[in-house]
Design an enzyme around this catalytic site. Structure first.
Site, PDB file in Angstrom:
ATOM      1  N   CYS A 404      49.844  44.395  31.522  1.00 45.93           N
ATOM      2  CA  CYS A 404      50.230  43.537  31.299  1.00 45.93           C
ATOM      3  C   CYS A 404      51.684  43.266  31.668  1.00 45.93           C
ATOM      4  O   CYS A 404      52.271  42.380  31.339  1.00 45.93           O
ATOM      5  CB  CYS A 404      50.225  43.666  29.879  1.00 45.93           C
ATOM      6  SG  CYS A 404      49.179  41.931  28.685  1.00 45.93           S
ATOM      7  N   LYS A 407      52.446  40.010  33.875  1.00 44.29           N
ATOM      8  CA  LYS A 407      52.340  38.848  33.531  1.00 44.29           C
ATOM      9  C   LYS A 407      53.243  37.677  34.199  1.00 44.29           C
ATOM     10  O   LYS A 407      54.736  38.714  34.181  1.00 44.29           O
ATOM     11  CB  LYS A 407      52.042  38.487  31.552  1.00 44.29           C
ATOM     12  CG  LYS A 407      51.087  39.494  31.470  1.00 44.29           C
ATOM     13  CD  LYS A 407      50.587  38.860  30.163  1.00 44.29           C
ATOM     14  CE  LYS A 407      50.699  37.563  29.321  1.00 44.29           C
ATOM     15  NZ  LYS A 407      50.325  37.449  27.840  1.00 44.29           N
ATOM     16  N   ASP A 434      46.149  29.885  21.034  1.00 47.54           N
ATOM     17  CA  ASP A 434      46.149  31.515  20.387  1.00 47.54           C
ATOM     18  C   ASP A 434      44.940  32.498  21.543  1.00 47.54           C
ATOM     19  O   ASP A 434      45.142  32.029  22.247  1.00 47.54           O
ATOM     20  CB  ASP A 434      44.680  31.241  19.611  1.00 47.54           C
ATOM     21  CG  ASP A 434      44.626  31.478  18.037  1.00 47.54           C
ATOM     22  OD1 ASP A 434      45.013  33.053  17.794  1.00 47.54           O
ATOM     23  OD2 ASP A 434      44.894  31.402  16.767  1.00 47.54           O
ATOM     24  N   GLY A 525      29.023  37.020  37.523  1.00 46.28           N
ATOM     25  CA  GLY A 525      30.989  37.641  38.425  1.00 46.28           C
ATOM     26  C   GLY A 525      31.118  37.638  39.595  1.00 46.28           C
ATOM     27  O   GLY A 525      29.782  36.804  40.167  1.00 46.28           O
ATOM     28  N   HIS A 526      32.411  38.019  40.126  1.00 41.80           N
ATOM     29  CA  HIS A 526      32.372  37.474  41.293  1.00 41.80           C
ATOM     30  C   HIS A 526      33.415  38.831  42.200  1.00 41.80           C
ATOM     31  O   HIS A 526      34.269  38.788  41.416  1.00 41.80           O
ATOM     32  CB  HIS A 526      33.300  36.094  41.670  1.00 41.80           C
ATOM     33  CG  HIS A 526      33.594  35.757  43.018  1.00 41.80           C
ATOM     34  ND1 HIS A 526      32.708  35.214  43.931  1.00 41.80           N
ATOM     35  CD2 HIS A 526      34.787  36.281  43.625  1.00 41.80           C
ATOM     36  CE1 HIS A 526      33.938  35.295  45.354  1.00 41.80           C
ATOM     37  NE2 HIS A 526      34.592  35.395  45.100  1.00 41.80           N
TER      38      HIS A 526
END
Length: 735
Positions: A404, A407, A434, A525-526
């Site tokens: 994170c 980000k 949210d 998925g991919h």
């Protein structure tokens, strides 16, 4: 001019164990890597002890951190991935190392340096009431705790009358005596005499020191049973004992017998090239038996095997057929400490003793450990001489963090999303803003939907994938929902076909197991090939009642379910930081263990009582708490001393370590806060990966909720209170 292409990884080298030979191989690899090789080290713990300094640690001459090699820092220098797990077998047909967690790690070439054990597994009561000198990490910790709590007249029993047993008995007696205790140390030996492999002069000197310390030596006896407070001898005598230690010879690790490799007395038989009976598997250190030149188990051989092992591993991976041979010396200088800062020496029958020998030994040992205290600076990728204005500023002062910490900053994100249209479908209750989007369901319940995508912040693909799943699931849990379905996106770096299959297998097995544990299924998925490993998840969840960020009320208690500091600890790991008085790798392992704790049980307790809830992720505790305050049109007061912080995080922040996202978080959120700056306050802006849940709970339910969380093995902390607005945050330094 085009930039140099990143070379694909085409071979897997796996080092099983963090012994002395492997530590030196890792250091040499960092200075001279072999292109196209993915290097992995597997070890149960993040640090490996240097056996030569163990008696000095027991005697109190060294600190714990003085004698441990930080494998996490070393692996970062070597460009290796670390898997903190224990090997339990090798599937030689498929070329996989089998781990105690059930994982399988592929290898093309492997090396084993796992040391030996000195326990007495066949003696009743040993595993419950005694400790083995090897592996010595556990012994060092148990001894530290014993010294801190023992009484005035502690009773110590050392089983094994070889050099190691006598040396540790002397060290134990010295440590306890120097701290004002009156120890009684007893040394047990099943043979008629102790120190049978020593020259007579050396033996006399060591026995004289044992008499000086009042050490009692019992020969021709063995331990038949070990109790919590006594050792029961085979001849019927009962020896009271507060701390029982085994140094009774070295036993090979039992799983080696399952490999099908040639063994000698349970140890891996190797020839001059250090290859086992399987040419793709090498071994060194105490794990190996040198068939061409048998030698006793001693660290000096592991150290001198390392350059040969390094060259031969490289040769095999490069497809070369000519390997180097290792010819050990016939004897080596034995420097044996006598408890105090003195030592005796023995080699070729020559003997000497005194304080100068301990100083010599100390210099040798510290010189070896200095190899792992700091590492040569490797050349950085040079910037082009001609470049656009602003390139340096955009790069920033430190490498981009993963997880994170990668980000987009809050202010830039808000600016980029400001002009998105509102949701047009009637079943969408809320979209951006949210933790997850909320949709109504035909049955009257709610569906929530979220997505998350992380750059790799840890080089173990399996663990990274599991942590990515836990991190992404946090948004579902924060809404009070139950995870339901998942779509997976995986980007792999350039790899050879086998490495590609193995890496994707590791990722998908970890994702599948983690999502199943949470009650979710992978629905599709991919996959793609890119510059680096990254994993993303799009998740849905279901709930009859939704908890949003809004709804917090003045007087509510703020509860946090995990300590903060992951961004700072992981940034320090990337920088190979030195942490005075501590072992950084152990702090990293503690950080990973906290991150590895799913939050579904905590969410099930919090959701029915919380007025508002979120998970603490990239914007840090301050940013996500301010989101609750803004959505609830309320203020907040945080008790900084009550905020739990990861081990080592404050010390690292004080040294200036921080995630690359932390400055953007501070710029975005500090203007709405009142706080006194410092290392602890800096961690409020620290981006969290796999962070905890932050809930606003009615005051009259707070204690009950905290107790229920503790009962579910989810220790949580009350860190503050919701106040009347405006949506600003006051941080109290005094709690």
């Amino acid at each position: 001019m085009q930039p140099a292409p990143s070379l694909p990884l085409v071979k897997d080298l796996v080092l099983i164990g963090g012994g002395h030979a492997h530590a030196l191989v890792l250091r040499m690899w960092g200075m001279r890597p072999l292109a196209g090789v993915r290097l992995t080290v597997i070890n149960p713990g993040p640090a490996a002890p240097y056996t030569g300094m163990l008696p000095g640690l027991i005697a109190g001459h060294y600190r714990r951190e003085d004698i441990f090699i930080d494998l996490v820092r070393l692996a970062r220098f070597a460009g290796a991935r670390v898997i903190l797990d224990r090997a339990e077998g090798i599937d030689r047909d498929s070329r996989h190392v089998l781990l105690s967690s059930g994982r399988r790690v592929a290898y093309d070439v492997a090396s084993i340096d796992i040391g030996i054990a000195s326990g007495l597994p066949g003696t009743p009561g040993f595993s419950d009431h005694a400790v083995a000198a090897k592996p010595l990490g556990h012994y060092a910790d148990r001894w530290r705790d014993f010294v801190a709590t023992c009484g005035a007249e502690p009773l110590i029993t050392v089983i094994g009358g070889g050099v190691g047993g006598v040396e540790l008995a002397l060290a134990s007696a010295h440590r306890l005596t120097s701290e004002g205790h009156r120890p009684r140390v007893t040394l047990l030996e099943q043979a008629p005499a102790v120190l049978r492999d020593m020259g007579e002069g050396t033996r006399r000197r060591l026995l004289a020191r044992a008499r000086d310390y009042g050490i009692e030596i019992l020969t021709n006896t063995t331990a038949a049973r070990i109790a919590a407070d006594a050792v029961h001898l085979a001849d019927g005598r009962v020896l009271p004992s507060d701390f029982t230690l085994s140094v009774a010879g070295g036993q090979p690790q039992a799983w080696l017998a399952t490999t099908g490799l040639d063994l000698t007395d349970g140890f891996l038989t190797v020839g001059p090239t250090l290859q086992t009976s399987d040419p793709a598997i090498l071994a060194a250190g105490d794990t190996a038996h040198l068939s061409h030149a048998p030698r006793p188990k001693a660290g000096v051989y592991a150290v001198r095997e390392a350059p040969i092992l390094f060259e031969n591993l490289r040769a095999l991976l490069a497809g070369k057929s000519t390997l180097r041979s290792y010819q050990p010396q016939k004897d080596y200088l034995k420097l044996i400490s006598t408890g105090d800062r003195r030592a005796v020496a023995d080699k070729f029958g020559l003997r000497a003793g005194g304080g100068w020998l301990w100083q010599w030994k100390d210099r040798i040992d510290r010189k070896f450990m200095a190899k792992f205290a700091d590492y040569p600076a490797m050349p950085a990728f040079p910037l082009p001489a001609e470049r656009a204005e602003g390139v340096v500023e955009a790069l920033g002062p430190k490498p981009l963090c993963g997880g994170c910490g990668a980000k987009v900053g809050a202010a830039d994100l808000s600016a980029a999303l400001a002009h998105l249209p509102a949701p047009r479908h009637g079943d969408v209750i809320s979209g951006p803003g949210d933790d997850a989007a909320i949709l109504t369901r035909p049955d009257g319940g709610f569906e929530v939907m979220t997505t998350d995508h992380l750059r790799a912040f840890w080089d173990d693909p399996g663990l990274f994938a599991r942590l990515t799943a836990i991190h992404a699931l946090g948004d579902i849990w924060a809404m009070g929902a139950r995870p339901h379905g998942a779509l997976v996106q995986v980007t792999l770096p350039r790899l050879a076909a086998r490495q590609q299959v193995e890496t994707l297998r590791e990722v998908m097995e970890a994702l599948s197991a983690t999502l199943a544990e949470a009650g979710a299924d992978i629905l599709g998925g991919h996959s793609s090939i890119g510059a680096e490993l990254s994993v993303g998840l799009t998740l849905t969840g279901r709930a009859g009642h939704i908890v949003t960020k809004g709804g917090a009320r003045p007087g509510d208690a703020l509860i946090l379910t995990k300590p903060i500091g992951t961004g700072t600890v992981l940034a320090a790991e990337m920088a190979r930081a030195l942490l005075p008085g501590q072992i950084l790798g152990e702090q990293v392992a503690a950080c990973l263990a906290v991150m590895d704790r799913p939050q579904h049980r905590a969410a099930a307790i919090l959701a029915p009582v919380a007025h508002a809830m979120t998970d603490v992720t990239g914007f840090g505790l301050a940013g996500h708490l301010l989101e609750i305050l803004e959505a609830s049109n309320a203020g907040g007061r945080l008790a900084l001393p009550s905020v739990p912080m990861l081990p080592g995080a404050v010390a690292l922040a004080r040294l200036g370590h921080a995630s690359s996202l932390a400055p953007a978080n501070r710029a975005a959120f500090a203007p709405r806060m009142a706080f006194t700056d410092g290392a602890e306050a800096a961690l409020l802006f620290d981006p969290q990966t796999c962070g905890g849940l932050l809930a606003a709970v009615p005051e009259d339910r707070a204690d009950e909720t905290l107790a229920r969380l503790a009962d579910e093995d989810h220790p949580a902390t009350r860190i503050g209170t919701i106040t009347e607005g405006p949506p600003q945050l006051w941080v109290d330094d005094a709690g």
